[in-house]
Motif scaffolding. Structure first.
Motif, PDB file in Angstrom:
ATOM      1  N   PHE A  25      35.882  30.666  46.578  1.00 26.70           N
ATOM      2  CA  PHE A  25      36.877  30.639  45.499  1.00 26.70           C
ATOM      3  C   PHE A  25      38.262  30.387  46.089  1.00 26.70           C
ATOM      4  O   PHE A  25      38.475  30.526  47.298  1.00 26.70           O
ATOM      5  CB  PHE A  25      36.878  31.936  44.679  1.00 26.70           C
ATOM      6  CG  PHE A  25      37.260  33.165  45.462  1.00 26.70           C
ATOM      7  CD1 PHE A  25      38.581  33.563  45.586  1.00 26.70           C
ATOM      8  CD2 PHE A  25      36.278  33.941  46.066  1.00 26.70           C
ATOM      9  CE1 PHE A  25      38.933  34.704  46.298  1.00 26.70           C
ATOM     10  CE2 PHE A  25      36.617  35.083  46.790  1.00 26.70           C
ATOM     11  CZ  PHE A  25      37.940  35.459  46.906  1.00 26.70           C
ATOM     12  N   ILE A  34      36.510  37.067  38.452  1.00 21.62           N
ATOM     13  CA  ILE A  34      35.281  36.723  39.160  1.00 21.62           C
ATOM     14  C   ILE A  34      34.288  37.849  38.902  1.00 21.62           C
ATOM     15  O   ILE A  34      34.619  39.026  39.097  1.00 21.62           O
ATOM     16  CB  ILE A  34      35.510  36.569  40.676  1.00 21.62           C
ATOM     17  CG1 ILE A  34      36.319  35.303  40.961  1.00 21.62           C
ATOM     18  CG2 ILE A  34      34.200  36.532  41.438  1.00 21.62           C
ATOM     19  CD1 ILE A  34      36.658  35.121  42.439  1.00 21.62           C
ATOM     20  N   ILE A  36      28.499  35.348  43.385  1.00 25.15           N
ATOM     21  CA  ILE A  36      29.369  35.086  42.232  1.00 25.15           C
ATOM     22  C   ILE A  36      28.506  34.619  41.064  1.00 25.15           C
ATOM     23  O   ILE A  36      27.825  33.586  41.148  1.00 25.15           O
ATOM     24  CB  ILE A  36      30.433  34.029  42.566  1.00 25.15           C
ATOM     25  CG1 ILE A  36      31.443  34.582  43.571  1.00 25.15           C
ATOM     26  CG2 ILE A  36      31.170  33.595  41.290  1.00 25.15           C
ATOM     27  CD1 ILE A  36      32.546  33.620  43.948  1.00 25.15           C
ATOM     28  N   THR A  76      32.958  32.655  37.220  1.00 26.73           N
ATOM     29  CA  THR A  76      34.404  32.663  37.445  1.00 26.73           C
ATOM     30  C   THR A  76      35.060  31.883  36.318  1.00 26.73           C
ATOM     31  O   THR A  76      34.579  30.817  35.915  1.00 26.73           O
ATOM     32  CB  THR A  76      34.767  32.066  38.826  1.00 26.73           C
ATOM     33  OG1 THR A  76      36.179  32.089  39.001  1.00 26.73           O
ATOM     34  CG2 THR A  76      34.253  30.644  38.965  1.00 26.73           C
ATOM     35  N   SER A 127      35.189  36.343  31.494  1.00 28.52           N
ATOM     36  CA  SER A 127      34.635  37.141  32.592  1.00 28.52           C
ATOM     37  C   SER A 127      34.196  38.520  32.104  1.00 28.52           C
ATOM     38  O   SER A 127      33.126  39.017  32.487  1.00 28.52           O
ATOM     39  CB  SER A 127      35.670  37.291  33.710  1.00 28.52           C
ATOM     40  OG  SER A 127      36.029  36.038  34.247  1.00 28.52           O
TER      41      SER A 127
END
Length: 427
Positions: free
Chosen positions: A70, A241, A248, A251, A257
Protein backbone atom coordinates in the motif's frame (compact mmCIF):
# COMPACT_ATOMS: atom_id res chain seq x y z
CA UNK A 1 -1.42 15.87 -10.40
CA UNK A 2 1.44 13.72 -9.13
CA UNK A 3 0.85 11.96 -5.83
CA UNK A 4 2.98 13.00 -2.85
CA UNK A 5 3.75 9.54 -1.43
CA UNK A 6 5.32 9.72 2.04
CA UNK A 7 5.16 6.02 2.98
CA UNK A 8 5.21 2.92 0.81
CA UNK A 9 5.01 -0.76 1.81
CA UNK A 10 6.17 -3.23 -0.82
CA UNK A 11 5.51 -6.98 -0.50
CA UNK A 12 5.71 -6.91 3.31
CA UNK A 13 5.55 -10.34 4.97
CA UNK A 14 6.39 -11.36 8.53
CA UNK A 15 6.96 -14.95 9.64
CA UNK A 16 7.21 -16.22 13.22
CA UNK A 17 8.16 -19.60 14.60
CA UNK A 18 5.63 -20.80 17.17
CA UNK A 19 6.75 -21.99 20.58
CA UNK A 20 10.35 -20.84 20.17
CA UNK A 21 12.41 -17.83 21.14
CA UNK A 22 14.59 -16.87 18.21
CA UNK A 23 14.68 -18.37 14.75
CA UNK A 24 14.24 -22.01 15.78
CA UNK A 25 16.66 -24.92 15.94
CA UNK A 26 20.38 -24.91 15.14
CA UNK A 27 19.74 -27.12 12.11
CA UNK A 28 17.29 -24.52 10.75
CA UNK A 29 19.85 -21.74 11.28
CA UNK A 30 22.54 -23.77 9.46
CA UNK A 31 20.11 -24.53 6.65
CA UNK A 32 19.33 -20.80 6.26
CA UNK A 33 23.06 -19.97 6.27
CA UNK A 34 23.82 -22.66 3.65
CA UNK A 35 21.10 -21.32 1.35
CA UNK A 36 22.28 -17.73 1.89
CA UNK A 37 25.93 -18.33 0.92
CA UNK A 38 24.73 -20.07 -2.25
CA UNK A 39 22.56 -17.04 -3.08
CA UNK A 40 19.31 -18.94 -2.63
CA UNK A 41 16.08 -17.97 -0.89
CA UNK A 42 15.41 -18.78 2.77
CA UNK A 43 13.87 -22.30 2.53
CA UNK A 44 11.42 -21.60 5.37
CA UNK A 45 9.70 -18.82 3.46
CA UNK A 46 7.90 -21.47 1.43
CA UNK A 47 6.26 -23.07 4.45
CA UNK A 48 4.01 -21.83 7.22
CA UNK A 49 0.34 -21.47 8.00
CA UNK A 50 -1.91 -18.49 7.42
CA UNK A 51 -2.35 -16.29 10.48
CA UNK A 52 -5.69 -17.70 11.68
CA UNK A 53 -5.62 -17.96 15.47
CA UNK A 54 -8.95 -19.84 15.56
CA UNK A 55 -7.60 -22.96 13.84
CA UNK A 56 -4.84 -25.44 14.70
CA UNK A 57 -2.14 -25.45 12.01
CA UNK A 58 0.21 -28.14 10.78
CA UNK A 59 3.40 -26.04 10.73
CA UNK A 60 5.63 -24.53 13.44
CA UNK A 61 5.83 -21.42 11.26
CA UNK A 62 3.05 -18.87 10.90
CA UNK A 63 2.72 -15.84 8.62
CA UNK A 64 1.62 -12.88 10.74
CA UNK A 65 1.56 -10.81 7.52
CA UNK A 66 1.66 -11.86 3.87
CA UNK A 67 2.23 -9.76 0.75
CA UNK A 68 1.14 -6.38 2.14
CA UNK A 69 1.31 -3.56 -0.40
CA UNK A 70 0.00 0.00 0.00
CA UNK A 71 0.92 3.66 -0.33
CA UNK A 72 0.14 6.58 1.98
CA UNK A 73 0.02 10.17 0.75
CA UNK A 74 1.23 13.16 2.76
CA UNK A 75 -1.54 14.52 4.99
CA UNK A 76 -3.62 11.35 4.76
CA UNK A 77 -5.15 9.68 7.84
CA UNK A 78 -5.14 5.93 7.25
CA UNK A 79 -7.20 3.63 9.49
CA UNK A 80 -6.01 0.03 9.80
CA UNK A 81 -8.83 -2.18 11.07
CA UNK A 82 -9.45 -5.88 11.56
CA UNK A 83 -10.17 -8.51 14.18
CA UNK A 84 -7.78 -9.32 17.02
CA UNK A 85 -4.85 -11.25 15.55
CA UNK A 86 -5.35 -9.91 12.02
CA UNK A 87 -1.81 -8.46 11.97
CA UNK A 88 -2.50 -4.77 12.69
CA UNK A 89 0.04 -4.28 15.48
CA UNK A 90 2.67 -6.33 13.66
CA UNK A 91 2.27 -4.09 10.62
CA UNK A 92 2.64 -0.93 12.71
CA UNK A 93 5.76 -2.30 14.40
CA UNK A 94 7.28 -2.93 10.98
CA UNK A 95 6.31 0.54 9.76
CA UNK A 96 7.81 2.03 12.93
CA UNK A 97 10.99 -0.06 12.41
CA UNK A 98 10.57 -1.73 15.80
CA UNK A 99 10.86 -5.08 14.04
CA UNK A 100 12.04 -6.01 10.57
CA UNK A 101 9.90 -7.70 7.92
CA UNK A 102 10.81 -11.22 6.82
CA UNK A 103 10.43 -10.12 3.20
CA UNK A 104 9.67 -6.80 1.52
CA UNK A 105 10.63 -3.24 2.30
CA UNK A 106 9.30 0.01 3.78
CA UNK A 107 10.13 3.33 2.12
CA UNK A 108 9.37 6.52 4.04
CA UNK A 109 10.19 10.22 3.78
CA UNK A 110 10.60 11.96 7.11
CA UNK A 111 10.54 11.14 10.79
CA UNK A 112 8.18 8.50 12.16
CA UNK A 113 6.83 8.84 15.73
CA UNK A 114 5.17 5.74 17.17
CA UNK A 115 2.76 5.20 20.03
CA UNK A 116 2.32 1.44 20.06
CA UNK A 117 2.13 0.45 23.72
CA UNK A 118 1.75 2.31 27.01
CA UNK A 119 5.11 3.84 27.88
CA UNK A 120 6.86 2.88 24.65
CA UNK A 121 10.42 4.21 24.87
CA UNK A 122 9.97 5.56 28.41
CA UNK A 123 12.49 4.90 31.18
CA UNK A 124 10.63 4.27 34.42
CA UNK A 125 13.47 5.56 36.59
CA UNK A 126 13.56 8.92 34.81
CA UNK A 127 11.10 11.75 35.43
CA UNK A 128 8.41 12.76 32.98
CA UNK A 129 10.41 15.83 31.98
CA UNK A 130 13.56 13.76 31.35
CA UNK A 131 11.57 11.26 29.29
CA UNK A 132 10.27 14.06 27.08
CA UNK A 133 13.88 14.99 26.20
CA UNK A 134 14.83 11.31 25.79
CA UNK A 135 11.95 10.61 23.39
CA UNK A 136 12.62 13.80 21.48
CA UNK A 137 16.25 12.80 21.01
CA UNK A 138 15.15 9.36 19.76
CA UNK A 139 12.96 11.15 17.21
CA UNK A 140 15.96 13.15 16.03
CA UNK A 141 15.02 16.47 17.66
CA UNK A 142 17.62 18.88 19.03
CA UNK A 143 17.48 20.00 22.65
CA UNK A 144 16.50 23.49 21.50
CA UNK A 145 13.55 22.14 19.49
CA UNK A 146 12.33 20.03 22.41
CA UNK A 147 12.64 22.93 24.86
CA UNK A 148 10.54 25.16 22.59
CA UNK A 149 7.67 22.61 22.71
CA UNK A 150 8.08 21.51 26.33
CA UNK A 151 5.39 23.71 27.89
CA UNK A 152 2.82 22.72 25.25
CA UNK A 153 3.60 19.03 25.78
CA UNK A 154 3.22 19.24 29.55
CA UNK A 155 0.02 21.28 29.35
CA UNK A 156 -1.60 18.93 26.83
CA UNK A 157 -0.70 15.83 28.84
CA UNK A 158 -2.31 17.17 32.00
CA UNK A 159 0.61 15.76 34.03
CA UNK A 160 2.13 19.09 35.11
CA UNK A 161 1.97 18.27 38.82
CA UNK A 162 3.88 15.00 38.29
CA UNK A 163 6.26 16.06 35.51
CA UNK A 164 9.30 15.86 37.83
CA UNK A 165 8.24 12.51 39.32
CA UNK A 166 9.72 9.21 38.02
CA UNK A 167 7.46 7.68 35.34
CA UNK A 168 7.35 4.33 37.19
CA UNK A 169 4.97 6.03 39.65
CA UNK A 170 2.58 7.13 36.85
CA UNK A 171 -0.70 5.34 36.18
CA UNK A 172 -1.10 3.78 32.72
CA UNK A 173 -3.44 6.65 31.80
CA UNK A 174 -0.91 9.31 32.81
CA UNK A 175 1.86 7.50 30.94
CA UNK A 176 -0.10 7.33 27.70
CA UNK A 177 -1.11 10.99 28.02
CA UNK A 178 2.52 12.08 28.23
CA UNK A 179 3.66 9.64 25.55
CA UNK A 180 1.00 10.87 23.11
CA UNK A 181 1.81 14.52 23.83
CA UNK A 182 5.50 13.89 23.06
CA UNK A 183 4.71 12.01 19.84
CA UNK A 184 2.21 14.63 18.63
CA UNK A 185 3.95 17.89 19.57
CA UNK A 186 7.46 17.06 18.38
CA UNK A 187 6.09 17.30 14.82
CA UNK A 188 6.97 14.01 13.12
CA UNK A 189 6.15 13.71 9.43
CA UNK A 190 4.36 10.40 10.16
CA UNK A 191 2.50 9.61 13.41
CA UNK A 192 1.70 5.95 14.10
CA UNK A 193 -0.91 5.30 16.82
CA UNK A 194 -2.09 1.88 17.99
CA UNK A 195 -5.03 0.95 20.25
CA UNK A 196 -3.10 2.53 23.13
CA UNK A 197 -5.43 5.57 23.21
CA UNK A 198 -8.13 3.30 24.65
CA UNK A 199 -6.21 3.45 27.94
CA UNK A 200 -7.04 7.14 28.33
CA UNK A 201 -10.31 8.51 29.65
CA UNK A 202 -13.06 9.93 27.41
CA UNK A 203 -11.84 13.51 27.80
CA UNK A 204 -8.29 12.61 26.76
CA UNK A 205 -9.44 10.46 23.82
CA UNK A 206 -11.44 13.44 22.54
CA UNK A 207 -8.39 15.73 22.92
CA UNK A 208 -6.12 13.18 21.24
CA UNK A 209 -8.43 12.69 18.25
CA UNK A 210 -8.77 16.48 17.90
CA UNK A 211 -5.00 16.82 17.97
CA UNK A 212 -4.58 14.14 15.29
CA UNK A 213 -7.10 15.95 13.11
CA UNK A 214 -5.10 19.18 13.54
CA UNK A 215 -1.88 17.35 12.67
CA UNK A 216 -3.29 15.92 9.44
CA UNK A 217 -5.48 18.79 8.23
CA UNK A 218 -3.76 21.84 9.62
CA UNK A 219 -0.13 20.76 9.45
CA UNK A 220 -0.38 18.38 6.49
CA UNK A 221 1.21 15.52 8.39
CA UNK A 222 0.38 11.83 8.02
CA UNK A 223 -1.35 9.64 10.63
CA UNK A 224 -1.69 5.84 10.72
CA UNK A 225 -4.35 4.85 13.23
CA UNK A 226 -5.36 1.44 14.63
CA UNK A 227 -8.40 1.18 16.89
CA UNK A 228 -11.39 -1.04 17.64
CA UNK A 229 -13.40 2.11 18.32
CA UNK A 230 -15.11 2.35 14.95
CA UNK A 231 -16.67 5.74 15.75
CA UNK A 232 -13.17 7.17 16.32
CA UNK A 233 -11.89 5.55 13.12
CA UNK A 234 -14.81 6.98 11.14
CA UNK A 235 -14.43 10.51 12.52
CA UNK A 236 -10.66 10.65 12.06
CA UNK A 237 -9.69 8.59 9.02
CA UNK A 238 -10.10 9.37 5.34
CA UNK A 239 -9.11 5.93 4.02
CA UNK A 240 -9.03 2.44 5.47
CA UNK A 241 -7.25 -0.88 5.13
CA UNK A 242 -9.05 -4.02 6.34
CA UNK A 243 -6.73 -6.84 7.44
CA UNK A 244 -7.86 -10.46 7.72
CA UNK A 245 -5.54 -13.31 8.74
CA UNK A 246 -2.45 -11.27 7.90
CA UNK A 247 -3.60 -10.21 4.42
CA UNK A 248 -5.23 -7.09 3.03
CA UNK A 249 -8.89 -7.90 2.39
CA UNK A 250 -9.93 -4.41 1.29
CA UNK A 251 -8.58 -0.91 0.84
CA UNK A 252 -10.72 2.11 0.03
CA UNK A 253 -12.61 5.02 1.58
CA UNK A 254 -13.34 4.72 5.28
CA UNK A 255 -17.11 4.12 4.99
CA UNK A 256 -16.60 1.22 2.59
CA UNK A 257 -13.82 -0.15 4.79
CA UNK A 258 -16.05 -0.09 7.87
CA UNK A 259 -18.78 -1.91 5.98
CA UNK A 260 -16.34 -4.61 4.84
CA UNK A 261 -15.03 -4.96 8.40
CA UNK A 262 -18.56 -5.21 9.79
CA UNK A 263 -19.48 -7.70 7.08
CA UNK A 264 -16.37 -9.69 7.99
CA UNK A 265 -16.95 -9.53 11.75
CA UNK A 266 -20.63 -10.51 11.66
CA UNK A 267 -22.67 -13.24 10.11
CA UNK A 268 -24.09 -12.46 6.66
CA UNK A 269 -26.64 -15.26 7.04
CA UNK A 270 -30.32 -14.36 7.28
CA UNK A 271 -30.84 -16.92 10.07
CA UNK A 272 -28.81 -18.25 12.98
CA UNK A 273 -29.19 -21.00 15.60
CA UNK A 274 -27.54 -20.18 18.93
CA UNK A 275 -25.59 -23.04 20.51
CA UNK A 276 -23.03 -23.69 23.27
CA UNK A 277 -20.36 -21.76 21.33
CA UNK A 278 -22.46 -18.58 21.18
CA UNK A 279 -20.97 -15.72 23.21
CA UNK A 280 -23.68 -14.56 25.59
CA UNK A 281 -24.20 -12.97 29.01
CA UNK A 282 -26.94 -13.43 31.58
CA UNK A 283 -28.42 -15.86 34.11
CA UNK A 284 -29.83 -18.19 31.44
CA UNK A 285 -33.35 -18.21 32.92
CA UNK A 286 -34.65 -17.43 29.43
CA UNK A 287 -32.43 -17.91 26.38
CA UNK A 288 -32.59 -17.21 22.65
CA UNK A 289 -32.62 -20.42 20.60
CA UNK A 290 -32.61 -18.93 17.10
CA UNK A 291 -33.25 -15.76 15.10
CA UNK A 292 -33.90 -14.82 11.48
CA UNK A 293 -34.68 -11.78 9.35
CA UNK A 294 -37.06 -11.49 6.40
CA UNK A 295 -38.80 -8.89 4.24
CA UNK A 296 -42.47 -7.96 3.70
CA UNK A 297 -42.94 -11.08 1.54
CA UNK A 298 -41.63 -13.28 4.39
CA UNK A 299 -38.56 -14.04 2.30
CA UNK A 300 -35.45 -14.74 4.36
CA UNK A 301 -32.72 -12.34 3.23
CA UNK A 302 -29.61 -10.40 4.23
CA UNK A 303 -29.84 -7.56 1.68
CA UNK A 304 -32.65 -5.00 1.86
CA UNK A 305 -33.65 -1.75 0.14
CA UNK A 306 -34.97 1.46 1.67
CA UNK A 307 -38.74 1.04 2.00
CA UNK A 308 -38.63 -2.71 2.66
CA UNK A 309 -40.05 -4.19 5.85
CA UNK A 310 -37.54 -5.77 8.22
CA UNK A 311 -39.03 -8.68 10.16
CA UNK A 312 -37.00 -10.05 13.06
CA UNK A 313 -38.20 -13.46 14.24
CA UNK A 314 -36.71 -15.09 17.34
CA UNK A 315 -37.37 -18.18 19.43
CA UNK A 316 -37.05 -18.25 23.23
CA UNK A 317 -36.58 -21.12 25.68
CA UNK A 318 -37.87 -20.68 29.25
CA UNK A 319 -35.48 -22.66 31.47
CA UNK A 320 -36.91 -21.68 34.89
CA UNK A 321 -40.67 -21.15 34.40
CA UNK A 322 -40.46 -17.35 34.27
CA UNK A 323 -43.96 -15.87 33.90
CA UNK A 324 -42.91 -12.68 32.10
CA UNK A 325 -39.89 -11.12 30.43
CA UNK A 326 -38.87 -8.19 28.27
CA UNK A 327 -36.88 -8.39 25.03
CA UNK A 328 -34.74 -5.56 23.71
CA UNK A 329 -33.47 -5.29 20.13
CA UNK A 330 -30.55 -2.94 19.43
CA UNK A 331 -29.59 -1.94 15.88
CA UNK A 332 -26.16 -0.37 15.30
CA UNK A 333 -24.28 0.96 12.28
CA UNK A 334 -21.00 -0.54 11.05
CA UNK A 335 -19.06 1.96 13.17
CA UNK A 336 -20.97 0.72 16.25
CA UNK A 337 -23.18 3.79 16.59
CA UNK A 338 -26.54 2.84 18.21
CA UNK A 339 -29.32 3.68 15.75
CA UNK A 340 -32.39 2.64 17.72
CA UNK A 341 -33.49 0.32 20.52
CA UNK A 342 -36.80 -1.56 20.44
CA UNK A 343 -38.71 -2.97 23.41
CA UNK A 344 -42.12 -4.64 23.58
CA UNK A 345 -43.43 -2.16 26.17
CA UNK A 346 -43.01 0.68 23.65
CA UNK A 347 -45.66 -1.02 21.51
CA UNK A 348 -47.84 -2.05 24.47
CA UNK A 349 -46.81 -5.68 24.01
CA UNK A 350 -46.10 -8.06 26.89
CA UNK A 351 -44.18 -11.33 26.74
CA UNK A 352 -46.29 -13.66 28.91
CA UNK A 353 -44.76 -17.13 28.90
CA UNK A 354 -47.04 -20.17 28.87
CA UNK A 355 -44.95 -22.89 27.20
CA UNK A 356 -41.27 -23.81 27.44
CA UNK A 357 -40.50 -22.61 23.88
CA UNK A 358 -42.18 -19.67 22.19
CA UNK A 359 -41.63 -17.74 18.97
CA UNK A 360 -42.08 -14.01 18.37
CA UNK A 361 -41.80 -11.66 15.42
CA UNK A 362 -41.07 -7.91 15.39
CA UNK A 363 -41.94 -6.07 12.17
CA UNK A 364 -40.20 -2.79 11.36
CA UNK A 365 -42.25 -1.29 8.55
CA UNK A 366 -40.75 0.82 5.76
CA UNK A 367 -37.16 0.84 6.98
CA UNK A 368 -35.46 4.16 6.20
CA UNK A 369 -31.76 3.59 6.94
CA UNK A 370 -29.16 4.76 4.42
CA UNK A 371 -27.21 2.09 2.51
CA UNK A 372 -24.66 0.30 4.68
CA UNK A 373 -24.23 -2.66 7.02
CA UNK A 374 -26.08 -2.82 10.33
CA UNK A 375 -25.98 -5.26 13.26
CA UNK A 376 -28.77 -6.61 15.47
CA UNK A 377 -28.15 -7.40 19.16
CA UNK A 378 -30.69 -9.25 21.32
CA UNK A 379 -31.34 -9.00 25.07
CA UNK A 380 -33.82 -10.80 27.33
CA UNK A 381 -34.34 -9.53 30.88
CA UNK A 382 -36.89 -9.03 33.66
CA UNK A 383 -39.69 -6.54 33.06
CA UNK A 384 -37.96 -4.17 35.50
CA UNK A 385 -34.66 -4.53 33.65
CA UNK A 386 -32.79 -5.33 36.88
CA UNK A 387 -31.69 -8.81 35.78
CA UNK A 388 -30.42 -9.94 32.38
CA UNK A 389 -31.50 -13.43 31.32
CA UNK A 390 -29.65 -13.53 27.99
CA UNK A 391 -27.70 -11.02 25.90
CA UNK A 392 -26.15 -11.70 22.47
CA UNK A 393 -24.14 -8.93 20.80
CA UNK A 394 -24.24 -8.76 16.99
CA UNK A 395 -26.49 -11.80 16.73
CA UNK A 396 -27.37 -10.96 13.11
CA UNK A 397 -26.50 -8.35 10.53
CA UNK A 398 -28.17 -6.97 7.41
CA UNK A 399 -27.29 -4.63 4.59
CA UNK A 400 -29.26 -1.78 3.04
CA UNK A 401 -28.30 -1.82 -0.64
CA UNK A 402 -30.08 1.12 -2.30
CA UNK A 403 -33.00 3.57 -2.31
CA UNK A 404 -35.45 0.88 -3.35
CA UNK A 405 -38.89 2.16 -4.33
CA UNK A 406 -38.11 5.72 -3.24
CA UNK A 407 -35.05 6.97 -5.13
CA UNK A 408 -32.29 5.98 -7.55
CA UNK A 409 -29.93 8.75 -6.45
CA UNK A 410 -26.62 7.95 -4.76
CA UNK A 411 -26.90 7.90 -0.96
CA UNK A 412 -23.38 7.96 0.50
CA UNK A 413 -22.99 7.38 4.24
CA UNK A 414 -21.44 10.80 4.63
CA UNK A 415 -24.74 12.36 3.54
CA UNK A 416 -26.80 11.02 6.41
CA UNK A 417 -28.23 8.09 8.30
CA UNK A 418 -31.99 8.21 7.77
CA UNK A 419 -33.73 8.69 4.43
CA UNK A 420 -36.74 11.04 4.44
CA UNK A 421 -38.99 12.16 1.60
CA UNK A 422 -41.36 14.74 3.14
CA UNK A 423 -44.08 16.52 1.21
CA UNK A 424 -42.88 19.60 -0.72
CA UNK A 425 -45.11 22.54 -1.64
CA UNK A 426 -44.62 25.84 -3.41
CA UNK A 427 -46.34 28.69 -1.55
Amino acid sequence: MEKDIILKAENISKQYRLGQVGTGTLSHDLNRWWHQIRGKENPYLKIGDTNDRSTKGDSDYVWALQDINFEVQRGEVLGIIGKNGAGKSTLLKILSKVTAPTTGSIKSRGRIASLLEVGTGFNGEMTGRENVFLNGAILGMTKKEITSKLNEIIEFSGCERYIDTPVKRYSSGMTVRLAFAVAAFLEPEILVVDEVLAVGDAEFQKKAIGKMQDISKGQGRTVLFVSHNMAAVKSLCTRGIVLENGKIKFTGNIDESLDVYSDNANSTEHSVVFDSDTKRLGTGNIQFISAEISDQFEKLKYEFSIGDDLNIKFKLKNNTNEAKSEVGIQIKSSDEMPIFHIMGRDSNFELNHITEQEEYIVSIKDIRLFPGIYTISLTSNTTTGHQIFDSIENALSFQIMDGGKYTIRNLPRAAGLFFLNPEWKKL
